[in-house]
Each structure stands twice: as structure tokens, then as C-alpha cells.
Design a protein around this motif. Structure first.
Motif, PDB file in Angstrom:
ATOM      1  N   TYR A 110      43.869  19.881 -31.932  1.00  0.00           N
ATOM      2  CA  TYR A 110      43.424  21.111 -32.587  1.00  0.00           C
ATOM      3  C   TYR A 110      43.319  20.857 -34.090  1.00  0.00           C
ATOM      4  CZ  TYR A 110      44.827  23.497 -28.263  1.00  0.00           C
ATOM      5  OH  TYR A 110      44.963  23.884 -26.952  1.00  0.00           O
ATOM      6  N   THR A 111      42.408  21.548 -34.734  1.00  0.00           N
ATOM      7  CA  THR A 111      42.339  21.460 -36.180  1.00  0.00           C
ATOM      8  C   THR A 111      43.512  22.233 -36.789  1.00  0.00           C
ATOM      9  OG1 THR A 111      41.021  23.479 -36.448  1.00  0.00           O
ATOM     10  CG2 THR A 111      39.809  21.415 -36.040  1.00  0.00           C
ATOM     11  N   GLU A 112      43.778  21.989 -38.054  1.00  0.00           N
ATOM     12  CA  GLU A 112      44.857  22.719 -38.728  1.00  0.00           C
ATOM     13  C   GLU A 112      44.552  24.214 -38.766  1.00  0.00           C
ATOM     14  OE1 GLU A 112      47.820  21.546 -39.578  1.00  0.00           O
ATOM     15  OE2 GLU A 112      47.113  19.702 -38.642  1.00  0.00           O
ATOM     16  N   GLU A 113      43.295  24.555 -38.918  1.00  0.00           N
ATOM     17  CA  GLU A 113      42.912  25.974 -38.912  1.00  0.00           C
ATOM     18  C   GLU A 113      43.205  26.604 -37.549  1.00  0.00           C
ATOM     19  OE1 GLU A 113      39.021  28.880 -39.589  1.00  0.00           O
ATOM     20  OE2 GLU A 113      38.825  26.711 -39.840  1.00  0.00           O
ATOM     21  N   GLN A 114      42.872  25.883 -36.487  1.00  0.00           N
ATOM     22  CA  GLN A 114      43.152  26.394 -35.144  1.00  0.00           C
ATOM     23  C   GLN A 114      44.654  26.532 -34.914  1.00  0.00           C
ATOM     24  OE1 GLN A 114      41.013  23.388 -33.012  1.00  0.00           O
ATOM     25  NE2 GLN A 114      39.135  24.607 -32.852  1.00  0.00           N
ATOM     26  N   LYS A 115      45.409  25.544 -35.346  1.00  0.00           N
ATOM     27  CA  LYS A 115      46.865  25.593 -35.168  1.00  0.00           C
ATOM     28  C   LYS A 115      47.480  26.787 -35.895  1.00  0.00           C
ATOM     29  CE  LYS A 115      47.761  20.632 -34.486  1.00  0.00           C
ATOM     30  NZ  LYS A 115      48.399  19.421 -35.051  1.00  0.00           N
ATOM     31  N   SER A 116      46.881  27.148 -37.022  1.00  0.00           N
ATOM     32  CA  SER A 116      47.419  28.270 -37.797  1.00  0.00           C
ATOM     33  C   SER A 116      47.283  29.602 -37.051  1.00  0.00           C
ATOM     34  CB  SER A 116      46.718  28.362 -39.157  1.00  0.00           C
ATOM     35  OG  SER A 116      45.369  28.789 -39.012  1.00  0.00           O
ATOM     36  N   LYS A 117      46.396  29.638 -36.065  1.00  0.00           N
ATOM     37  CA  LYS A 117      46.179  30.861 -35.293  1.00  0.00           C
ATOM     38  C   LYS A 117      46.949  30.869 -33.973  1.00  0.00           C
ATOM     39  CE  LYS A 117      41.496  31.284 -37.191  1.00  0.00           C
ATOM     40  NZ  LYS A 117      40.047  31.276 -36.873  1.00  0.00           N
ATOM     41  N   LEU A 118      47.688  29.780 -33.722  1.00  0.00           N
ATOM     42  CA  LEU A 118      48.440  29.643 -32.481  1.00  0.00           C
ATOM     43  C   LEU A 118      49.934  29.694 -32.746  1.00  0.00           C
ATOM     44  CD1 LEU A 118      46.494  26.582 -31.007  1.00  0.00           C
ATOM     45  CD2 LEU A 118      46.168  28.977 -30.376  1.00  0.00           C
ATOM     46  N   THR A 119      50.691  30.083 -31.736  1.00  0.00           N
ATOM     47  CA  THR A 119      52.136  29.894 -31.762  1.00  0.00           C
ATOM     48  C   THR A 119      52.421  28.642 -30.944  1.00  0.00           C
ATOM     49  OG1 THR A 119      52.563  32.266 -31.901  1.00  0.00           O
ATOM     50  CG2 THR A 119      54.383  30.863 -31.176  1.00  0.00           C
ATOM     51  N   ILE A 120      52.901  27.603 -31.615  1.00  0.00           N
ATOM     52  CA  ILE A 120      53.147  26.328 -30.942  1.00  0.00           C
ATOM     53  C   ILE A 120      54.642  26.057 -30.893  1.00  0.00           C
ATOM     54  CG2 ILE A 120      52.811  23.825 -31.033  1.00  0.00           C
ATOM     55  CD1 ILE A 120      50.074  24.309 -32.247  1.00  0.00           C
ATOM     56  N   ILE A 121      55.134  25.833 -29.690  1.00  0.00           N
ATOM     57  CA  ILE A 121      56.542  25.515 -29.485  1.00  0.00           C
ATOM     58  C   ILE A 121      56.650  24.058 -29.089  1.00  0.00           C
ATOM     59  CG2 ILE A 121      58.571  25.998 -28.045  1.00  0.00           C
ATOM     60  CD1 ILE A 121      57.546  28.894 -27.950  1.00  0.00           C
ATOM     61  N   LYS A 122      57.456  23.324 -29.803  1.00  0.00           N
ATOM     62  CA  LYS A 122      57.629  21.900 -29.518  1.00  0.00           C
ATOM     63  C   LYS A 122      58.695  21.725 -28.446  1.00  0.00           C
ATOM     64  CE  LYS A 122      58.666  17.444 -31.671  1.00  0.00           C
ATOM     65  NZ  LYS A 122      58.997  16.734 -32.939  1.00  0.00           N
ATOM     66  N   GLY A 123      58.348  20.992 -27.393  1.00  0.00           N
ATOM     67  CA  GLY A 123      59.339  20.759 -26.355  1.00  0.00           C
ATOM     68  C   GLY A 123      58.720  20.274 -25.072  1.00  0.00           C
ATOM     69  N   ASP A 124      59.563  20.069 -24.088  1.00  0.00           N
ATOM     70  CA  ASP A 124      59.185  19.519 -22.792  1.00  0.00           C
ATOM     71  C   ASP A 124      59.249  20.612 -21.734  1.00  0.00           C
ATOM     72  OD1 ASP A 124      59.426  18.110 -20.200  1.00  0.00           O
ATOM     73  OD2 ASP A 124      59.505  16.316 -21.456  1.00  0.00           O
ATOM     74  N   ALA A 125      58.267  20.641 -20.853  1.00  0.00           N
ATOM     75  CA  ALA A 125      58.213  21.680 -19.819  1.00  0.00           C
ATOM     76  C   ALA A 125      59.310  21.533 -18.767  1.00  0.00           C
ATOM     77  CB  ALA A 125      56.852  21.674 -19.140  1.00  0.00           C
ATOM     78  N   LEU A 126      60.109  20.466 -18.866  1.00  0.00           N
ATOM     79  CA  LEU A 126      61.264  20.308 -17.984  1.00  0.00           C
ATOM     80  C   LEU A 126      62.535  20.886 -18.608  1.00  0.00           C
ATOM     81  CD1 LEU A 126      60.566  16.666 -16.747  1.00  0.00           C
ATOM     82  CD2 LEU A 126      60.435  18.757 -15.366  1.00  0.00           C
ATOM     83  N   ASP A 127      62.425  21.373 -19.841  1.00  0.00           N
ATOM     84  CA  ASP A 127      63.564  21.935 -20.569  1.00  0.00           C
ATOM     85  C   ASP A 127      63.547  23.465 -20.418  1.00  0.00           C
ATOM     86  OD1 ASP A 127      65.395  22.923 -22.395  1.00  0.00           O
ATOM     87  OD2 ASP A 127      64.739  21.649 -24.046  1.00  0.00           O
TER      88      ASP A 127
END
Length: 222
Positions: free
Chosen positions: A41-58
Motif C-alpha cells: 500500500y502507498t503511505e497515503e493509503q496506509k494513512s486511511k487504514l487501521t493496521i494492526i501488526k501481528g500474526d493471525a495465530l495470536d
């Protein structure tokens, strides 16, 4: 505005859905991504998203991702090692969906999303949806990932006690083609290919709000 939790949104069909969704501006997206710096994603796109860092097994980060959302879009899938003819992460779909369903079950009923949409594949019901030309590819080369997708569907349909409204999306063979916005969608449909862009279009426009495909395994193809 519908709040959408996305699993597997760093690339592929769900990424296409998110980018198209940002352009329309009708929904909010919350993505669980293992390596946000590598997400396409571009930085502009990321600014419009809520991004959570992590693993889907957590379970902890899975819970954080689905809290305060209305719909879950799940399109996790393992890469395929053609040298070993096996998945890089065997059982990934089953294992991550099992964690997701457990987290959902532990949430208070009024805090659970009301819809679960999963991206699966054709060829899981005795190859009925697969053209004869693709039989060898699906039956032998893609056997392991298809067994994992089969387990994914079983969990969503038979073991899911928390989200009554589910949709299973079964794209035909995925390509990196352009967005056309024109394709076929139906239960039991047989077809050859579909671009990830158009699967994203289908997820965005026919799975988040409309009720047409609730409790159905819908094939999407050209």
C-alpha cells in the motif's frame, strides 16, 4: 459506514478489495498484517487504514482486529512451494480460522461482527466446478492447499457458532489481470479464471452489505 476487519489483506484479493474500497470511501478497514512495512500500500493509503501488526495465530491481536467491526473478510492462504509440491505453511487456513472462531466465541454477543466472508477455492466438491482441462492441476498439484481450504470451509459452516451470516467465495484459478468489473457469480458455476482484482470487486460490492450470498458457496469466474 460499515467497519470491515480484514485477514490476509497485505496482498491478493483482499488487498484489491481494500484499495477499491478506499477509492469509493464507503467503508472503514482494519487490517491484521504480519509485516506492515512490506504491505503493498502507498503511505497515503496506509494513512486511511487501521493496521494492526501481528500474526493471525495470536488470539490477542485477532481480538483487537475484530473488535468494533461489522464484517470479517478472510482471505489468508499459504504460499506454495513447487519444488516440494507442498504448502509453505501447511494447515494455515485451518489453524488461523480455528483461532478466529475461538476468539469470536469468547467475545460478548453484542461485540461480535455479524458477517464472516471467506475466500476459498473451486474444486472442493468432487471437482464439480472445475473444467476437465484443470483436473490434473487441481487434483494433484494443488491437492494440499485444497485440503486446507476444505477444512476452512468445514470450520466456517459446521463449527462456527458465533457469526450466523457467512459467505464462502470460491474464485476459479486466480490471475494478476486487470479489473474488469464484469464476471459471473453463482453456486455450482464452472469456469476457468478470474483476476484477483475482480474477486476484490466482488468482495467489496456483493459480500459486505448485500444479502444475496448469505449461507452460500458462490463461485466467481469469467
Amino acid at each position: 459506514m460499515v467497519k470491515v476487519a480484514v485477514f490476509g489483506g497485505s496482498k491478493g484479493c483482499s488487498r484489491a478489495m481494500v484499495i477499491q474500497g478506499l477509492e469509493k470511501g464507503e467503508h472503514q478497514f482494519k487490517l491484521l498484517i504480519r509485516n506492515p512495512d512490506n504491505a503493498d500500500y502507498t503511505e497515503e493509503q496506509k494513512s486511511k487504514l487501521t493496521i494492526i501488526k501481528g500474526d493471525a495465530l495470536d488470539p490477542a491481536v485477532v481480538k483487537e482486529t475484530i473488535q468494533n467491526t461489522d464484517v470479517i473478510i478472510y482471505s489468508i492462504g499459504s504460499a506454495f512451494d513447487f519444488k516440494k509440491m507442498d504448502m509453505v505453511n501447511p494447515g494455515l487456513c485451518h489453524d488461523t480460522m480455528a483461532v478466529l472462531l475461538q476468539v469470536l466465541e469468547e467475545l460478548p454477543e453484542n461485540e461480535r461482527p455479524n458477517r464472516l466472508v471467506v475466500v476459498s477455492t473451486t474444486g472442493l466438491d468432487n471437482m464439480k466446478e472445475v473444467p476437465y482441462l484443470f483436473y490434473p492441476l487441481y487434483r494433484f498439484v494443488l491437492h494440499a492447499p485444497h485440503q486446507d481450504k476444505k477444512e476452512l470451509e468445514r470450520l466456517v459452516i459446521d463449527e462456527n457458532k458465533s457469526v450466523p451470516n457467512w459467505i464462502v467465495v470460491r474464485p476459479t484459478l486466480l490471475t494478476d489481470g486487470d479489473l474488469k468489473g464484469k464476471y459471473k457469480a453463482d453456486v455450482g458455476l464452472s469456469g476457468y479464471t478470474i483476476s484477483r482484482q475482480d474477486v476484490g470487486h466482488f468482495l467489496l460490492n456483493q459480500c459486505i452489505v448485500p444479502t444475496t450470498w448469505i449461507h452460500k458457496k458462490v463461485v466467481v469466474s469469467y
